[in-house]
Design a protein around this motif. Structure first.
Motif, PDB file in Angstrom:
ATOM      1  N   ALA A   1       0.740  -1.408  -0.037  1.00 60.29           N
ATOM      2  CA  ALA A   1      -0.161  -0.011  -0.111  1.00 60.29           C
ATOM      3  C   ALA A   1       0.857   1.174   0.016  1.00 60.29           C
ATOM      4  O   ALA A   1       1.885   1.134   0.543  1.00 60.29           O
ATOM      5  CB  ALA A   1      -0.914  -0.036   1.171  1.00 60.29           C
ATOM      6  N   ASP A   2       0.508   2.294  -0.599  1.00 69.18           N
ATOM      7  CA  ASP A   2       0.984   3.617  -0.800  1.00 69.18           C
ATOM      8  C   ASP A   2       0.863   4.300   0.448  1.00 69.18           C
ATOM      9  O   ASP A   2       1.832   5.291   1.007  1.00 69.18           O
ATOM     10  CB  ASP A   2       0.646   4.306  -1.839  1.00 69.18           C
ATOM     11  CG  ASP A   2       1.121   3.808  -3.023  1.00 69.18           C
ATOM     12  OD1 ASP A   2       2.268   3.109  -3.268  1.00 69.18           O
ATOM     13  OD2 ASP A   2       0.364   3.910  -4.237  1.00 69.18           O
TER      14      ASP A   2
ATOM     15  N   VAL B   1      -4.403 -11.357   9.409  1.00 70.69           N
ATOM     16  CA  VAL B   1      -5.471 -12.339   9.719  1.00 70.69           C
ATOM     17  C   VAL B   1      -5.143 -12.920  11.001  1.00 70.69           C
ATOM     18  O   VAL B   1      -6.005 -13.554  11.578  1.00 70.69           O
ATOM     19  CB  VAL B   1      -5.456 -13.112   8.480  1.00 70.69           C
ATOM     20  CG1 VAL B   1      -6.208 -12.598   7.257  1.00 70.69           C
ATOM     21  CG2 VAL B   1      -4.348 -13.910   8.305  1.00 70.69           C
ATOM     22  N   LEU B   2      -3.986 -13.010  11.523  1.00 68.38           N
ATOM     23  CA  LEU B   2      -3.648 -13.616  12.764  1.00 68.38           C
ATOM     24  C   LEU B   2      -3.620 -12.824  14.002  1.00 68.38           C
ATOM     25  O   LEU B   2      -4.308 -13.057  15.280  1.00 68.38           O
ATOM     26  CB  LEU B   2      -2.278 -14.398  12.778  1.00 68.38           C
ATOM     27  CG  LEU B   2      -2.051 -15.136  11.302  1.00 68.38           C
ATOM     28  CD1 LEU B   2      -0.454 -15.749  11.416  1.00 68.38           C
ATOM     29  CD2 LEU B   2      -2.858 -16.401  11.787  1.00 68.38           C
ATOM     30  N   CYS B   3      -3.188 -11.495  13.798  1.00 64.98           N
ATOM     31  CA  CYS B   3      -3.063 -10.594  15.132  1.00 64.98           C
ATOM     32  C   CYS B   3      -3.912  -9.320  15.122  1.00 64.98           C
ATOM     33  O   CYS B   3      -3.945  -8.598  16.252  1.00 64.98           O
ATOM     34  CB  CYS B   3      -1.608 -10.209  15.601  1.00 64.98           C
ATOM     35  SG  CYS B   3      -0.923  -9.308  14.390  1.00 64.98           S
ATOM     36  N   GLN B   4      -4.604  -8.928  13.871  1.00 66.13           N
ATOM     37  CA  GLN B   4      -5.330  -7.849  13.714  1.00 66.13           C
ATOM     38  C   GLN B   4      -4.461  -6.624  13.707  1.00 66.13           C
ATOM     39  O   GLN B   4      -5.086  -5.587  13.811  1.00 66.13           O
ATOM     40  CB  GLN B   4      -6.550  -7.764  14.676  1.00 66.13           C
ATOM     41  CG  GLN B   4      -7.590  -8.617  14.104  1.00 66.13           C
ATOM     42  CD  GLN B   4      -7.143 -10.326  14.489  1.00 66.13           C
ATOM     43  OE1 GLN B   4      -6.976 -10.711  15.684  1.00 66.13           O
ATOM     44  NE2 GLN B   4      -7.422 -10.996  13.680  1.00 66.13           N
ATOM     45  N   LYS B   5      -3.127  -6.596  13.640  1.00 65.40           N
ATOM     46  CA  LYS B   5      -2.372  -5.577  13.631  1.00 65.40           C
ATOM     47  C   LYS B   5      -2.358  -5.022  12.218  1.00 65.40           C
ATOM     48  O   LYS B   5      -2.472  -5.688  11.228  1.00 65.40           O
ATOM     49  CB  LYS B   5      -1.041  -5.933  14.316  1.00 65.40           C
ATOM     50  CG  LYS B   5      -0.951  -5.819  15.797  1.00 65.40           C
ATOM     51  CD  LYS B   5       0.453  -6.073  16.076  1.00 65.40           C
ATOM     52  CE  LYS B   5       0.518  -6.220  17.592  1.00 65.40           C
ATOM     53  NZ  LYS B   5       1.812  -6.409  18.166  1.00 65.40           N
ATOM     54  N   PRO B   6      -1.949  -3.667  11.716  1.00 68.30           N
ATOM     55  CA  PRO B   6      -2.087  -3.136  10.392  1.00 68.30           C
ATOM     56  C   PRO B   6      -0.809  -3.834   9.666  1.00 68.30           C
ATOM     57  O   PRO B   6       0.038  -4.234  10.247  1.00 68.30           O
ATOM     58  CB  PRO B   6      -1.606  -1.603  10.600  1.00 68.30           C
ATOM     59  CG  PRO B   6      -2.285  -1.246  11.815  1.00 68.30           C
ATOM     60  CD  PRO B   6      -1.963  -2.628  12.740  1.00 68.30           C
ATOM     61  N   THR B   7      -1.201  -4.151   8.241  1.00 68.28           N
ATOM     62  CA  THR B   7      -0.220  -4.963   7.616  1.00 68.28           C
ATOM     63  C   THR B   7       0.497  -3.710   6.555  1.00 68.28           C
ATOM     64  O   THR B   7       0.062  -2.458   6.634  1.00 68.28           O
ATOM     65  CB  THR B   7      -0.769  -5.979   6.641  1.00 68.28           C
ATOM     66  OG1 THR B   7      -1.625  -5.345   5.843  1.00 68.28           O
ATOM     67  CG2 THR B   7      -1.403  -6.898   7.389  1.00 68.28           C
ATOM     68  N   GLU B   8       1.368  -4.143   5.692  1.00 69.49           N
ATOM     69  CA  GLU B   8       1.686  -3.272   4.632  1.00 69.49           C
ATOM     70  C   GLU B   8       0.830  -3.322   3.377  1.00 69.49           C
ATOM     71  O   GLU B   8       1.185  -2.636   2.255  1.00 69.49           O
ATOM     72  CB  GLU B   8       3.268  -3.567   4.559  1.00 69.49           C
ATOM     73  CG  GLU B   8       4.170  -3.307   5.566  1.00 69.49           C
ATOM     74  CD  GLU B   8       5.596  -3.825   5.245  1.00 69.49           C
ATOM     75  OE1 GLU B   8       5.679  -4.870   4.213  1.00 69.49           O
ATOM     76  OE2 GLU B   8       6.403  -3.937   6.035  1.00 69.49           O
ATOM     77  N   TYR B   9      -0.142  -3.681   3.524  1.00 67.98           N
ATOM     78  CA  TYR B   9      -1.149  -4.102   2.115  1.00 67.98           C
ATOM     79  C   TYR B   9      -2.464  -3.266   2.414  1.00 67.98           C
ATOM     80  O   TYR B   9      -2.720  -2.924   3.253  1.00 67.98           O
ATOM     81  CB  TYR B   9      -1.264  -5.318   2.050  1.00 67.98           C
ATOM     82  CG  TYR B   9      -0.184  -6.463   2.214  1.00 67.98           C
ATOM     83  CD1 TYR B   9       1.025  -6.403   1.280  1.00 67.98           C
ATOM     84  CD2 TYR B   9       0.076  -7.268   3.213  1.00 67.98           C
ATOM     85  CE1 TYR B   9       2.094  -7.080   1.308  1.00 67.98           C
ATOM     86  CE2 TYR B   9       1.094  -8.177   3.219  1.00 67.98           C
ATOM     87  CZ  TYR B   9       2.308  -8.196   2.382  1.00 67.98           C
ATOM     88  OH  TYR B   9       3.215  -8.720   2.334  1.00 67.98           O
TER      89      TYR B   9
END
Length: 60
Positions: free
Chosen positions: A18-19, A27-35
């Motif tokens: 993601a920009d 999907v495992l810990c609900q923290k923000p991803t880089e996507y």
């Protein structure tokens, strides 16, 4: 078959980076991803991604 043949992941497509926000949740810990949030599929945060790679790595 060489030792490396069975370790190769054939379809290891990753979602596009993601920009900026909003980011998809892991999907495992609900923290923000880089996507991007709009990506449909399994997304993992960097920590869970690394842990999953460790779990699935070939042990030789």
């Amino acid at each position: 078959m060489s030792d490396e043949d069975h370790c190769t992941i054939v379809d290891a497509t990753k979602p596009p980076r993601a920009d900026g926000p909003p980011y998809a949740e892991c999907v495992l810990c609900q923290k923000p991803t880089e996507y991007p949030e709009s990506y449909r599929g399994i997304t993992l945060c960097p920590v869970c991604e690394w842990q999953e790679a460790q779990r699935t790595a070939c042990s030789g």
